[in-house]
Design a protein around this motif. Structure first.
Motif, PDB file in Angstrom:
ATOM      1  N   LEU A  15       2.479 -13.854   1.648  1.00  0.00           N
ATOM      2  CA  LEU A  15       2.128 -12.443   1.573  1.00  0.00           C
ATOM      3  C   LEU A  15       0.623 -12.247   1.765  1.00  0.00           C
ATOM      4  CD1 LEU A  15       2.775  -9.468   0.910  1.00  0.00           C
ATOM      5  CD2 LEU A  15       2.483 -10.054  -1.510  1.00  0.00           C
ATOM      6  N   ARG A  16      -0.165 -13.053   1.059  1.00  0.00           N
ATOM      7  CA  ARG A  16      -1.626 -12.937   1.186  1.00  0.00           C
ATOM      8  C   ARG A  16      -2.070 -13.110   2.636  1.00  0.00           C
ATOM      9  NH1 ARG A  16      -5.524 -16.449   1.940  1.00  0.00           N
ATOM     10  NH2 ARG A  16      -4.325 -18.311   1.380  1.00  0.00           N
ATOM     11  N   PHE A  58       1.362  -2.911  -3.015  1.00  0.00           N
ATOM     12  CA  PHE A  58       1.912  -3.393  -1.744  1.00  0.00           C
ATOM     13  C   PHE A  58       3.422  -3.177  -1.629  1.00  0.00           C
ATOM     14  CE2 PHE A  58      -1.788  -6.032  -2.891  1.00  0.00           C
ATOM     15  CZ  PHE A  58      -2.623  -5.723  -1.824  1.00  0.00           C
ATOM     16  N   GLN A  59       4.024  -2.501  -2.613  1.00  0.00           N
ATOM     17  CA  GLN A  59       5.458  -2.207  -2.620  1.00  0.00           C
ATOM     18  C   GLN A  59       6.310  -3.468  -2.412  1.00  0.00           C
ATOM     19  OE1 GLN A  59       3.387  -0.009  -0.376  1.00  0.00           O
ATOM     20  NE2 GLN A  59       2.972   0.806  -2.401  1.00  0.00           N
ATOM     21  N   ILE A  60       5.900  -4.574  -3.030  1.00  0.00           N
ATOM     22  CA  ILE A  60       6.617  -5.833  -2.878  1.00  0.00           C
ATOM     23  C   ILE A  60       7.804  -5.878  -3.835  1.00  0.00           C
ATOM     24  CG2 ILE A  60       6.452  -8.353  -3.145  1.00  0.00           C
ATOM     25  CD1 ILE A  60       5.072  -7.161  -0.667  1.00  0.00           C
ATOM     26  N   GLY A  67      12.867 -15.224  -4.386  1.00  0.00           N
ATOM     27  CA  GLY A  67      13.926 -15.790  -3.562  1.00  0.00           C
ATOM     28  C   GLY A  67      15.318 -15.263  -3.825  1.00  0.00           C
ATOM     29  N   LYS A  68      15.417 -14.106  -4.483  1.00  0.00           N
ATOM     30  CA  LYS A  68      16.723 -13.543  -4.807  1.00  0.00           C
ATOM     31  C   LYS A  68      17.149 -12.437  -3.842  1.00  0.00           C
ATOM     32  CE  LYS A  68      16.988 -16.092  -8.524  1.00  0.00           C
ATOM     33  NZ  LYS A  68      17.929 -17.231  -8.591  1.00  0.00           N
ATOM     34  N   SER A  69      16.281 -12.103  -2.897  1.00  0.00           N
ATOM     35  CA  SER A  69      16.585 -11.052  -1.935  1.00  0.00           C
ATOM     36  C   SER A  69      15.805 -11.299  -0.651  1.00  0.00           C
ATOM     37  CB  SER A  69      16.226  -9.678  -2.507  1.00  0.00           C
ATOM     38  OG  SER A  69      16.338  -8.652  -1.542  1.00  0.00           O
ATOM     39  N   ASN A  70      16.379 -10.832   0.474  1.00  0.00           N
ATOM     40  CA  ASN A  70      15.680 -10.926   1.762  1.00  0.00           C
ATOM     41  C   ASN A  70      14.874  -9.666   2.066  1.00  0.00           C
ATOM     42  OD1 ASN A  70      16.633 -13.524   2.419  1.00  0.00           O
ATOM     43  ND2 ASN A  70      18.584 -12.656   3.104  1.00  0.00           N
ATOM     44  N   ARG A  71      15.010  -8.637   1.211  1.00  0.00           N
ATOM     45  CA  ARG A  71      14.283  -7.380   1.416  1.00  0.00           C
ATOM     46  C   ARG A  71      12.919  -7.489   0.760  1.00  0.00           C
ATOM     47  NH1 ARG A  71      14.292  -2.546  -1.429  1.00  0.00           N
ATOM     48  NH2 ARG A  71      16.055  -3.200  -2.681  1.00  0.00           N
ATOM     49  N   LYS A  72      11.891  -7.532   1.585  1.00  0.00           N
ATOM     50  CA  LYS A  72      10.542  -7.784   1.107  1.00  0.00           C
ATOM     51  C   LYS A  72       9.929  -6.589   0.399  1.00  0.00           C
ATOM     52  CE  LYS A  72       6.133  -9.594   2.896  1.00  0.00           C
ATOM     53  NZ  LYS A  72       5.446 -10.090   4.123  1.00  0.00           N
ATOM     54  N   LYS A  73      10.154  -5.389   0.925  1.00  0.00           N
ATOM     55  CA  LYS A  73       9.518  -4.190   0.383  1.00  0.00           C
ATOM     56  C   LYS A  73      10.499  -3.395  -0.473  1.00  0.00           C
ATOM     57  CE  LYS A  73       5.338  -4.231   2.246  1.00  0.00           C
ATOM     58  NZ  LYS A  73       4.779  -3.101   2.964  1.00  0.00           N
ATOM     59  N   LEU A  74       9.961  -2.755  -1.486  1.00  0.00           N
ATOM     60  CA  LEU A  74      10.747  -1.838  -2.290  1.00  0.00           C
ATOM     61  C   LEU A  74      11.063  -0.591  -1.472  1.00  0.00           C
ATOM     62  CD1 LEU A  74       8.707  -2.028  -5.614  1.00  0.00           C
ATOM     63  CD2 LEU A  74      11.021  -2.888  -5.277  1.00  0.00           C
TER      64      LEU A  74
END
Length: 254
Positions: A15-16, A58-60, A67-74
């Protein structure tokens, strides 16, 4: 060789780097002393405070980080579509007219079907008003002069979410306690909006995006006023401009 670091550490570093931050600059964003080096080496854990900063700034999605979801952003999409759709007796989309008096109660009656039935409605047999929902609002005050005058009407097209709106668009913004006609300026994080008046005497208003209940993009206006001198005024302005230009040319020749 497969890394032995936990997935949250690997994704933190990923992410960084995707945000083009150094370890020092990312630490500043997250309120961490010195740098994120210890976290990325697995020597320090990602605290709850850091997780909150990642979510807010960053709406992460924390489930992605671990590692529990493939959706990066909220999912921060705010639904601004109309809460009630009206139709005319001939089953066409009705354009409800909300005058200044009705606008005072509009935010509190968004889902009251009986309340909408008391408002006048009409339809326009024009192609640009088909396949979309429109609503009419009466302009109050002089904050949108010279573009919009008090008591004129604007027709707004329903906007489903703020993300679908073009920046610096004039809209009818329905909040929880008021209805405003303003130019909407979006901020980079999509969490804040600035409501801009055309009249420079009125300062911008900054609001949180979640305060918006409905959003209507202004596409046209209805005015009962007709300025008979508008043509003469435009002509006199052209004549004055030509005269000023002629004087400038004469000055250059001297």
């Amino acid at each position: 060789m497969k890394s032995s670091l936990p997935i949250e550490i690997l994704r933190f570093k990923e992410l960084r780097e995707s945000l083009d931050h150094t370890q020092q600059s990312f630490a500043e964003q997250l309120g961490i002393k010195n740098s994120t080096a210890d976290i990325e080496r697995g020597k320090s854990k990602i605290s709850g405070a850091i997780l909150v900063e990642l979510m807010e700034k960053f709406q992460i999605n924390p489930l992605w980080l671990y590692g529990k979801s493939n959706r990066k952003k909220l999912d921060t999409t705010i639904n601004t579509s109309p809460k009630v759709i009206t139709v005319t007796p001939d089953n066409n989309d009705g354009i409800v007219l909300v005058n200044v008096k009705a606008a005072a109660g509009y935010p509190h009656n968004l889902q009251d079907l009986d309340w909408y039935e008391e408002l006048p409605a009409f339809s326009l047999p024009l192609p640009e008003y088909r396949n979309a929902t429109y609503r009419g609002f009466q302009v109050q005050g002089d904050s949108m002069l010279p573009g919009l005058y008090p008591k004129e009407w604007v027709l707004g097209k329903a906007v489903e979410s703020i993300s679908q709106l073009s920046n610096n668009t004039i809209c009818v913004v329905v909040m929880h306690d008021s209805v405003l006609v303003k130019k909407v300026q979006m901020h980079s994080t999509d969490e804040k909006l600035s409501l801009i008046s055309l009249n420079p005497e009125y300062p911008p208003i900054t609001i949180d995006a979640f305060q918006v209940q409905e959003l209507w993009e202004v596409t046209s206006k209805i005015s009962a006023e007709f300025d008979e001198n508008a043509g003469n005024l435009a002509l006199s302005q052209i004549q004055q401009s030509l005269s000023d230009l002629k004087n400038e040319i004469n000055q250059l020749k001297k």
